[in-house]
Design a protein around this motif. Structure first.
Motif, mmCIF file in Angstrom:
data_model
loop_
_atom_site.group_PDB
_atom_site.id
_atom_site.type_symbol
_atom_site.label_atom_id
_atom_site.label_comp_id
_atom_site.label_asym_id
_atom_site.label_seq_id
_atom_site.Cartn_x
_atom_site.Cartn_y
_atom_site.Cartn_z
ATOM 1 N N GLN A 20 -1.142 5.913 9.007
ATOM 2 C CA GLN A 20 -2.614 5.865 8.998
ATOM 3 C C GLN A 20 -3.096 4.423 8.747
ATOM 4 N N TRP A 62 3.953 9.790 2.235
ATOM 5 C CA TRP A 62 3.859 8.332 2.325
ATOM 6 C C TRP A 62 4.033 7.864 3.766
ATOM 7 N N ILE A 80 -0.338 14.744 1.877
ATOM 8 C CA ILE A 80 -0.123 13.649 2.835
ATOM 9 C C ILE A 80 1.096 12.871 2.343
ATOM 10 N N LYS A 124 -7.807 9.753 -1.453
ATOM 11 C CA LYS A 124 -7.067 9.298 -0.257
ATOM 12 C C LYS A 124 -5.694 9.958 -0.180
ATOM 13 N N HIS A 125 -5.239 10.500 -1.313
ATOM 14 C CA HIS A 125 -3.890 11.081 -1.355
ATOM 15 C C HIS A 125 -3.922 12.591 -1.558
ATOM 16 N N ARG A 178 0.822 -1.218 0.000
ATOM 17 C CA ARG A 178 0.000 0.000 0.000
ATOM 18 C C ARG A 178 0.851 1.262 0.000
ATOM 19 N N THR A 179 2.111 1.115 0.377
ATOM 20 C CA THR A 179 3.010 2.270 0.413
ATOM 21 C C THR A 179 4.401 1.794 -0.031
ATOM 22 N N GLN A 200 3.106 9.436 6.429
ATOM 23 C CA GLN A 200 1.834 9.661 7.129
ATOM 24 C C GLN A 200 0.789 8.627 6.699
ATOM 25 N N ARG A 201 0.754 8.352 5.404
ATOM 26 C CA ARG A 201 -0.226 7.378 4.891
ATOM 27 C C ARG A 201 0.063 5.986 5.483
ATOM 28 N N HIS A 202 1.355 5.657 5.588
ATOM 29 C CA HIS A 202 1.747 4.348 6.126
ATOM 30 C C HIS A 202 1.269 4.225 7.580
#
Ligand SMILES: Cc1cc2nc3c(=O)[nH]c(=O)nc-3n(C[C@H](O)[C@H](O)[C@H](O)COP(=O)(O)O)c2cc1C
Length: 362
Positions: free
Chosen positions: A347, A341, A339, A298-299, A214-215, A343-345
């Protein structure tokens, strides 16, 4: 660098076949972001390839900026599969992939896709025939799952046998067919297939890991935990086609610099919409964009207004207007990274912990 038979790839990161999503407009958009070593067509029915019906012509459509592009075929009949593979290679396909992982009933009830995992003798015979038919002009590869039923691990043995008949690369999706697309990919299962592949064919055949990336950080984990030679990304690319660029950077320099700003992400979406409208037609392109915006959102950070505006687009110009309005309203934030990567990771880890009630294995 990753090599599949005679095909030398610039990057060990592969864009997965995702039927209905990774079409020519999307592939061109993703490739323009950088980092993709190889992409694929959707799984193609050999009848469609042979008859060249309208839908298959669209699914096979490509461009000089869309190379290298593997052609993926599914089917049980060796004669039909060989005829379709020959046609594809005659039209310039540099690689033929056999789908041995699709769990959809329409495919498995014809003994194709993931059902090949239950009929290994037939899968091996089919692979051998394809290698004999086109292997001197294009590498033949296979994409499979760990096994058919939950807990099964039949892929290592099948991979070994496929390599014995000349298959040049194995892509392993770390789930079983019964799992379909749910749950975590099994890194130990992927590692077992990687070991089997590296132990066969004189150690020269690469193995690609797939599932649950996902990342960019997930991709590094996949390389580290499984020893795979390349990583294939499917769903995570749909809303962030720049994931390949950023993952390659993380792989090569150990960090991700210059992540795309909000403005740059919007330009990627604009490009995707333009390709879709130009290559198909406006109603099709607009309809697809309405579906795809939630993946991109989402991004983008807070973007409800854009999602609502995109549901209302009915003319190509409306897409540009909606994107421009969103950027205007973002003001100075348009020049910032909405955002990262990292931060997304984080999350996604928090979400996974909440669902599982326990920490996600690193
Ligand atoms: C909607 C959808 C369509 C797919 N179509 C194909 C396909 O045509 N051929 C194939 O080999 N895999 C197909 N896959 C499987 C993906 O290539 C990939 O193996 C799977 O999604 C796991 O990767 P991910 O966790 O990164 O999404 C599809 C998956 C999805 C969700």
């Amino acid at each position: 660098m990753l090599r599949i038979g005679s095909l030398q790839l610039d990057s060990p990161l592969l864009l997965a076949p995702v039927a209905g999503h990774c079409d020519l407009p999307f592939r061109l958009t993703a490739r323009s972001c950088g980092g993709i070593g190889l992409a694929y067509t959707d799984l193609l029915c050999p009848h469609g390839v042979i008859k060249q019906n309208k839908q298959t012509r669209w699914l096979m459509a490509t461009d000089s900026a869309d190379q290298p592009l593997g052609t993926q075929l599914y089917g049980k009949d060796p004669d039909l599969m060989c005829e379709a593979a020959r046609l594809a290679v005659d039209h310039g396909a540099p690689l033929i992939d056999i789908n041995m992982g699709c769990p959809v009933d329409k495919v498995t009830k014809t003994f194709a896709g993931a059902m090949m995992l239950c009929t290994a003798d037939h899968a091996v015979e089919l692979a051998q025939r394809l290698v004999e038919a086109v292997g001197d002009r294009a590498p033949v590869t296979a994409k499979m799952r760990l096994g058919y039923r939950h807990g099964e691990l039949t892929a290592p043995e099948l991979a070994r046998r496929l390599i014995d008949v000349g298959i040049q690369c194995i892509t392993i999706h770390g789930r079983t067919a019964e799992q379909r697309f749910k749950g975590f990919a099994d890194m130990d299962g992927i590692a077992a297939v990687v070991d089997a592949v590296h132990g066969a064919g004189g150690g020269a055949i690469p193995c690609i890991g797939n599932g649950g990336i996902r990342t960019p950080y997930d991709a590094i984990t996949m390389f580290d935990r499984t020893g795979c030679d390349g990583v294939m990304i499917a769903r995570a690319a749909l809303g962030a086609p720049w994931i390949f660029h950023d993952t390659r950077q993380l792989l090569t320099v150990g960090r991700i610099d210059n992540e795309l700003t909000l403005q740059q992400r919007i330009e990627v979406i604009r490009q995707h919409a333009r390709h879709m409208i130009a290559m198909r037609d406006a109603p099709y392109g607009l309809n697809r964009m309405r579906q795809k915006i939630s993946g991109y959102a989402k991004h983008l950070g807070p973007s409800k207004a854009l999602r609502i505006a995109m549901q209302k687009v009915s003319e190509p110009d409306h897409v540009d207007e909606a994107l421009d309005r969103f950027l205007d309203e973002a003001g100075a934030a348009a020049d910032a990274v909405p955002i990262t990567w990292a931060q997304r990771h984080e999350q996604l880890q928090i979400e996974a912990n909440r669902i599982q009630g326990s920490p996600v294995p690193a």
